[in-house]
Design an enzyme around this catalytic site. Structure first.
Site, PDB file in Angstrom:
ATOM      1  N   HIS A  40      40.720  48.338  34.540  1.00  0.00           N
ATOM      2  CA  HIS A  40      40.442  47.451  33.503  1.00  0.00           C
ATOM      3  C   HIS A  40      39.037  46.918  32.967  1.00  0.00           C
ATOM      4  O   HIS A  40      38.072  47.410  34.228  1.00  0.00           O
ATOM      5  CB  HIS A  40      41.291  46.254  33.830  1.00  0.00           C
ATOM      6  CG  HIS A  40      40.965  45.513  34.724  1.00  0.00           C
ATOM      7  ND1 HIS A  40      39.797  44.669  34.799  1.00  0.00           N
ATOM      8  CD2 HIS A  40      41.600  45.279  35.915  1.00  0.00           C
ATOM      9  CE1 HIS A  40      39.895  43.956  35.989  1.00  0.00           C
ATOM     10  NE2 HIS A  40      40.854  44.245  36.663  1.00  0.00           N
ATOM     11  N   CYS A  83      42.446  45.874  41.991  1.00  0.00           N
ATOM     12  CA  CYS A  83      42.271  46.807  40.775  1.00  0.00           C
ATOM     13  C   CYS A  83      40.976  47.563  40.762  1.00  0.00           C
ATOM     14  O   CYS A  83      40.108  47.365  41.555  1.00  0.00           O
ATOM     15  CB  CYS A  83      42.199  45.752  39.578  1.00  0.00           C
ATOM     16  SG  CYS A  83      43.813  45.387  39.024  1.00  0.00           S
TER      17      CYS A  83
END
Length: 166
Positions: A126, A142
């Site tokens: 992301h 992440c």
């Protein structure tokens, strides 16, 4: 992008050099981006704050058509666009911006199922604030990217694209 196009591409994330490379079916590089993986290092355990290793695939693409710097919570746009003033209002918030590629593990017992399930851990590729450094581990698990980079990658890949984290 079609499902068959996705099968011909592969994303490889290299923890050691904090990079993400997109390659074609022959292994030829199409794009390379700096990333930031987990501050806690690598690992698959739920709650570890680590980036999981192994074979994965893109299970969901989130954010198509949204403007750059769109803020997400729970994988949904909040209606906010990231700015320095918004960051000042919410110090310490883990910003998920622009696009989300939600990963799913392919290796039972390693990154799929039980207490090591990448998908249930909400591990994404992301966007992050452009003020955040790339090339050094700082995420909560992440794979963070520059907003322009994640938007570029998003347009090149589809659900089903293989992702290898090594």
């Amino acid at each position: 992008m079609s499902q068959s196009s996705a099968a011909r591409l592969t994303i490889t994330i290299r923890i050691a050099d904090q990079s993400l490379e997109l390659t074609d079916a022959a292994g030829a590089p199409l794009a390379r981006y700096p990333v930031s993986t987990a501050l806690n290092g690598t690992g698959e355990k739920n709650g570890s704050g680590c980036t999981p290793l192994g074979r994965h695939y893109i299970r969901a693409r989130i954010g198509s058509g949204q403007p750059i710097h769109t803020v997400y919570r729970g994988r949904r746009p909040t209606g906010e666009i990231y700015s320095a003033s918004l960051a000042h209002e919410h110090p310490g918030r883990d910003w998920i911006l622009s696009r989300i590629l939600w990963l799913c593990g392919k290796e039972s017992g390693r990154n799929r199922g039980g207490d090591v399930d990448t998908f249930r851990r909400f591990i994404y590729i992301h966007g992050t604030p452009d003020s955040e450094p790339m090339g050094e581990p700082r995420s909560h698990g992440c794979i963070r990217m520059r907003n322009t980079d994640v938007m570029d990658l998003f347009e090149r890949v589809d659900v089903g694209t293989p992702v290898i984290i090594e």
